[in-house]
Structure formats: C-alpha cells, structure tokens
Design an enzyme around this catalytic site. Structure first.
Site: not given
Ligand code: AMP
Ligand code: MG
Length: 497
Positions: A249, A89
């Site tokens: 993930d 994302g």
């Molecule tokens: P994470 O907690 O960083 O592993 O992210 C979990 C999910 O949320 C993944 O699909 C990321 O791509 C999405 N994600 C996290 N932060 C953002 C953001 N600022 N904008 C868009 N998607 C995000």
């Molecule tokens: Mg992640």
C-alpha cells in the site's frame, strides 16, 4: 486567496473506489511552511497570500471550490500480511489539477481527520512525522529522485495522543498519482475484474497514455511500472535511502517514492541497516529493498492477471515474462549509477561492467568493515585526482583503517587509467551525482525536537534551506555534512502513526 483549478478524474470512477469525505476541521490552523516554488510549478495562483486563508484550506477547515474530497480505497500487504481493506484512514484526496505544462497532479491532505477507513485510528498526524515527510520528500526531489512532493505544513492547534501527547500537523502533498499496488489488490481480492480494468484504464490514461498504443496495453502498463520501480529503488540504493515500510500500500503505481514514515538515510555504510522501529525482522532493510520491490510488483502482476489474456495460463506467462526483466533493469540502473558515482564513465570499453561491479562492491564492503560514512565517502572521492595527492586524507580518514581505503584507491586509480575524462571533467561529473548534503536522521530529529518541544521552527527552516541545493557545497554549512556525534545518533525511527 488561493485558486486551484480542479479536474477530478478519480472521482468519476464512482463509489467503490472511494468514500466521499470532507476533512474534519481543526481548532486553530497555522501555516508553518508553504512551498512557493512548487505552487508556481503547479500553476496555483496565490495572490495576496493571506496565511490565515491558506492555512484554512490546507488544514481542511475550508474546502476550496472545485475540490471533491474523498478517501481512496486500497488494500495491502503490510510486512507480508494481507489486509483486504486499508484505505486513506487519515488522508483525503482534494482533487486533481493540471499544471501549466499540461501534467496532472493529485493534491492530498494527510492528517485531516477520520474517514471510513480509519478503523481505530484518530485520522490525525503528529507534527514531527509531518515535518519529516516535508524535509525528506523535498530533499529527494532536489536530489533527483522521483517522489511525492510537499506543498505545505500547518499545525492544527490540537494535540494528538501517541506514546505521549504531541502537537498535531497536516501535510499537503502532491503526486502524479496516489494509486498504489494495494489499490489494485483491493479489487483483485474481491474478484472484481470490472473494477480492476476501470482502475487500470484510469491509470493508463492519466500516467501512461503511451502504453495504450501497445499490442497488449495492460502488459505494457505492468512493464512500465516494473521499470520505474526498478529505477527508483536503484536510486534509493545509490543515496543510502531506506524507505522503512515498503508495504504494497506504500508502493506507488507512478514510480514515485511515497509514504514517508520511518524512512531514513544511513550514515555509516551497512548492507543490512534497518532504522525503522516497526521493522523487527529487517524485512525492509537497506539491502532487501530491491528484492522487496519485486515481491510487491509480483502482487501487482497477480492483480492484473485477469486483464493480461483471456486464458489464465497465457496471462500468468505474460506476467512472469515482465517480472523476469525486473532484476536486469535494476542491476543496469544500479551499476550505471554506481559507476557514475565512482567516476567510471560508459566510454571506457576496456573495463567490462563485471570488473567495475566488483570494484564498486569492494568499496562498499570496505566502507562497511570500516564504518565509513556513505555520503561523505562519495563526496570526498569526487575531489580526488587520478594521481594520489594529500587530498586523499579527507576520504581515507573516514575509514577506521585508512590503509584499507588506500588498497582500494590503488585499484580505482588503475581503472581510471582507462578513462578519457581528465580530472576536472571527472570531478565535475562525480559531484553532480554525489550529494554534499542529505537529510541526515539526527538533523531531522533536531528539527522535530525544536518544533515539537519548543515551537521553534528555525531548525526545520535552516535544514530545509540547505537541502534545496544538495549537490552544492554552501558556505558555513559544513556542519550539515557531518554524521552524528555518538550522543546524536538516532538508533530507530518511529512510524508516522
Ligand atoms: P501507513 O503506515 O501510514 O502507510 O498507514 C497504513 C494504514 O493505516 C493506512 O490505511 C492508513 O490510512 C492507516 N492509518 C495510519 N495512521 C492512521 C491514523 N492515525 N488514523 C487512521 N488511520 C491511520
Ligand atoms: Mg501508507
């Protein structure tokens, strides 16, 4: 310019595995840090390094020739709840490169703008978490832990809205694969067996070509991922590392530490330490990490069931047989590593593994009861002689009740009696596995504060420099060994989002 020799195998898997996406340009990119050593290892030729051009590429403003930028699809269990569609994302896979030694790496930009998978997110990253990932992932590499690596940090010249407005940053990171357990779950939850097989074949070819020779390549693939994760988590435990958000993930198929969000190293030893602000129930607490590793790998095994055998019953049995090996592999890796940290070498046949295990556990319990710093305890233990000397004071003083350490040290010295190494040999071996420096949370926080609040990157650069040689005591750098003063303690680490 920076020349990147791309060869993009993930892109050949076809739509469905990703969405082609260009990074979104940012206002005024500026290079904060470029990892020359890593660039050399990767064989990236950076001639006449013009930081303006490099920043343009590493911010996504310019897409280099040969890149096929895309956002990868994946699903995942987040804190136990399944999301059928997560995906990149706020990250983009620029492409795959082959280093001069023939290994393949993927290059990712994180914080590079919205994608098909962004949902309500802005696709951006704040500078603080980007600096944290750079510091911790590079420190992990130097500590000898499999990990994604950091190639660069740029600031974007834009602000991102979090709990307040923060400067934006983008990290360029490198992995031997960005495929996650959640990538397999994505297709499994859609019942798309053809895609699961295509993905598995891709990963096997890229990361585990030897498993192709096995009688059952997919079972061999599952086994190697299980082995790698067991060994990886054992290493985390031996360094006091808490990942903080071990969602499926965020578990790499390549056995590398990935997705540095609210991760942190503990200072005082505490079995149940939780540092992440989003981990309310302690699902990803320090001591839960080995069990959660198996939980995640079980989700991988479930996803692979259709490939393991023609009939489900046989396939499930095969998967269970592999999963059953996880704890044994983990325990072996943990015990071997912990014995090494305590200077107990494999040659000492008189001491059974179980006895060493209880000796080690007793030390950990004593540390926990006496608020002893994890890293410092092992560092100072590495200096001790087999005969008690006044050097003991450095380590015993780390314990609220130093006499408790003395009790343990008596048993430890008795056990050393079975060793064949002399003091100097043992100390050398212990120092090679017990770091002097780890990226302590309060120091990371200080680096982030200086950068975010004052545009001062010197604290970041200095800390990074020390962490380049974590096993060697460096002159004038003893302050980096120290746990936080009471007013410096970081109680919680916030998620990268
Ligand atoms: P994470 O907690 O960083 O592993 O992210 C979990 C999910 O949320 C993944 O699909 C990321 O791509 C999405 N994600 C996290 N932060 C953002 C953001 N600022 N904008 C868009 N998607 C995000
Ligand atoms: Mg992640």
């Amino acid at each position: 310019m920076i020349q990147i020799p791309f060869k993009n195998r993930y892109a050949t898997l076809g739509e469905g595995f990703y969405v082609t996406t260009r990074p979104s340009p940012v206002a005024s990119p500026a290079l904060v840090k470029f990892n020359d050593d890593l660039a050399n290892t990767l064989g990236l030729s950076v001639t006449d390094l013009d930081s303006y051009d490099v920043a343009a590429i590493l911010s996504g403003n310019v897409v280099p020739d040969g890149a096929e930028p895309l956002a990868m699809a994946y699903a995942g269990h987040q804190f136990g709840h399944f999301s059928p569609q997560l995906g990149d994302g706020r990250a983009i896979l620029l492409g795959e490169i082959s280093s001069p030694d023939g290994s393949s790496f993927d290059i990712h930009l994180k914080g590079s703008g919205r994608t098909f998978y962004s949902r309500n997110g802005d696709g951006r990253a704040a500078l603080g978490p980007v600096l944290r990932e750079y510091l911790v992932s590079e420190a992990m590499f130097k500590l000898g832990v499999p990990t994604t690596r950091a190639l660069a940090v740029v600031t974007t010249g834009e602000e991102v809205a979090r709990e307040r407005l923060l400067p934006g940053g983008i990290i360029t990171r490198i992995a031997t694969s960005f495929v996650r357990v959640g990538t397999f779950q994505y297709f499994a939850s859609r019942g798309d067996v053809e895609a699961i097989q295509k993905l598995a074949d891709y990963v096997i070819e890229r990361n585990y070509p030897l498993t192709r020779e096995a009688d059952n390549p997919y079972a061999a693939f599952l086994k190697i991922v299980v082995d790698r994760q067991a060994a990886l988590i054992a290493q985390w435990m031996q360094l006091g590392f808490i990942h903080g958000v071990m969602n499926t993930d965020n578990m790499s198929i390549a056995g590398e530490t990935i997705d540095y969000g609210p991760c942190a190293f503990m200072d005082a030893y505490d079995h149940n330490k939780v540092l992440s602000s989003i981990d309310r129930d302690g699902r990803y607490a320090y001591s839960n990490q080995p069990a959660i590793g198996l939980w995640n790998l079980t989700r991988l095994a479930e996803s692979l069931v259709p490939l393991l055998a023609a009939d489900t019953e046989t396939a499930v049995e095969l998967a269970q047989d592999v999963l059953k090996t996880y704890f044994g592999t983990y325990q072996n890796a943990w015990l071997t590593g912990m014995r090494s940290k305590c200077g107990l070498t494999a040659g000492a046949e008189q001491a059974a593994g179980e006895e060493d295990k209880s000796l080690i556990e007793e030390l950990l319990n004593t540390m926990a009861e006496n608020n002893a710093d994890f890293t410092q305890t092992f560092f100072y233990l590495s200096q001790l002689a087999a005969q008690p000397l006044e050097q003991d004071s450095a380590v015993r003083n780390l314990f609220d009740n130093p006499a408790r350490f003395d009790d343990w040290a008596l048993k430890w010295r008795k056990r050393l009696g079975y060793e064949t190494q002399n003091d100097a040999e043992r100390q050398k071996q212990m120092k090679a596995v017990n770091p002097v420096y780890i990226p302590r949370n309060h120091q990371i926080e200080a680096a982030i504060r200086a950068a975010e609040d004052h545009g001062d990157f010197s604290v970041f650069h200095d800390l990074h420099e020390v962490l380049q040689n974590p096993y060697i005591r460096q002159e004038g750098k003893d302050n980096y060994m120290l746990p936080p003063e009471p007013d410096e303690v970081v109680k919680e680490t916030f998620c990268g989002t």
